[in-house]
Design an enzyme around this catalytic site. Structure first.
Site, short mmCIF file in Angstrom:
data_model
loop_
_atom_site.label_atom_id
_atom_site.label_comp_id
_atom_site.label_asym_id
_atom_site.label_seq_id
_atom_site.Cartn_x
_atom_site.Cartn_y
_atom_site.Cartn_z
N GLU A 54 -4.07 7.30 2.47
CA GLU A 54 -5.04 8.41 2.38
C GLU A 54 -6.08 8.13 1.31
O GLU A 54 -7.27 8.39 1.47
CB GLU A 54 -4.33 9.73 1.99
CG GLU A 54 -3.28 10.20 2.94
CD GLU A 54 -1.90 9.65 2.61
OE1 GLU A 54 -1.76 8.44 2.39
OE2 GLU A 54 -0.96 10.46 2.59
N GLU A 62 0.15 -2.40 -0.67
CA GLU A 62 1.18 -2.52 -1.71
C GLU A 62 0.94 -3.74 -2.60
O GLU A 62 0.06 -4.56 -2.33
CB GLU A 62 2.56 -2.58 -1.03
CG GLU A 62 2.84 -1.28 -0.27
CD GLU A 62 4.24 -1.20 0.33
OE1 GLU A 62 4.96 -2.21 0.34
OE2 GLU A 62 4.59 -0.09 0.79
N CYS A 99 -1.75 11.97 -3.54
CA CYS A 99 -2.75 12.04 -2.45
C CYS A 99 -3.21 13.48 -2.23
O CYS A 99 -4.38 13.73 -1.96
CB CYS A 99 -2.17 11.46 -1.16
SG CYS A 99 -2.09 9.66 -1.21
N1 THU Z 1 2.48 6.03 1.44
C1 THU Z 1 1.24 6.34 1.89
O1 THU Z 1 0.44 5.45 2.19
N2 THU Z 1 0.92 7.64 2.00
C2 THU Z 1 1.75 8.67 1.69
O2 THU Z 1 1.34 9.80 1.73
C3 THU Z 1 3.14 8.41 1.34
C4 THU Z 1 3.48 7.01 1.05
C5 THU Z 1 2.84 4.63 1.31
C6 THU Z 1 3.00 4.16 -0.12
C7 THU Z 1 3.90 2.97 0.07
O3 THU Z 1 3.09 1.84 0.37
C8 THU Z 1 4.74 3.30 1.28
O4 THU Z 1 4.07 4.36 1.93
C9 THU Z 1 6.14 3.74 0.96
O5 THU Z 1 6.17 4.75 0.03
#
Ligand code: THU
Length: 160
Positions: free
Chosen positions: A74, A63, A114
């Protein structure tokens, strides 16, 4: 007017019903939740992408204070695979989500962006990529990333 019903398929497995190979990839995705950098959401996502040569690439969500600059787990795994092993098809992709001190009971569901990247990966290598979504109660298995995204947009669609 015509109406269409678009259907898809997935299988739901208990842990001991998965193959050793599936369990290995999912276990790495679970481990990878520890490498998530998620100070804003507190939602730890881990990913593991297995390549045709047997290498397993690791990913975790990253993030950023400028929120859209971050990236999902992913995509960190798939882009790292493309950057380091451009000739190797991705055969399996697993994800796991951890929040509030435990893995989610329900498997995490990949976001739309993704899914689109997963589709591009399948098309790029012209082969199916199995997708495994881990949850404490069950692991969902999709034979192909295409099962996660009906009405796909891929390179052929650019040709008009
Ligand atoms: N997130 C992922 O890493 N993969 C997903 O498929 C859904 C969301 C992450 C993005 C963000 O850092 C956190 O989860 C909350 O949305």
């Amino acid at each position: 007017m015509k109406e269409y019903n678009l259907t898809t398929k997935m299988k739901s497995y208990q842990w001991d019903e998965l193959t050793d190979e599936q369990r290995e990839v999912v276990s790495i995705a679970k481990e990878q939740t520890e490498n998530s950098y998620c100070p804003y959401s507190g939602f730890h996502v881990g990913a593991a992408a297995k390549l045709a040569n047997g290498v397993i690439m690791r990913g975790a969500n990253q993030e950023n204070a400028a929120y859209p600059s971050g990236l999902c787990a992913e995509r960190t795994a798939l882009f790292a695979a493309g950057a380091q092993y451009p000739e190797q098809p991705v055969t399996k992709l697993a994800i796991a989500c951890y929040t509030d001190g435990h893995f989610t009971k329900e498997p995490g569901s990949p976001c739309g962006a993704c899914r689109q990247v997963m589709l591009e990966t399948e098309h790029r290598y012209d082969g199916k990529m199995e997708v495994l979504l881990y949850g404490e109660d069950a692991t969902y298995v999709f034979e192909s990333a295409a099962d996660l995204l009906p009405l796909i947009f891929v390179s052929e669609n650019l040709k008009g």
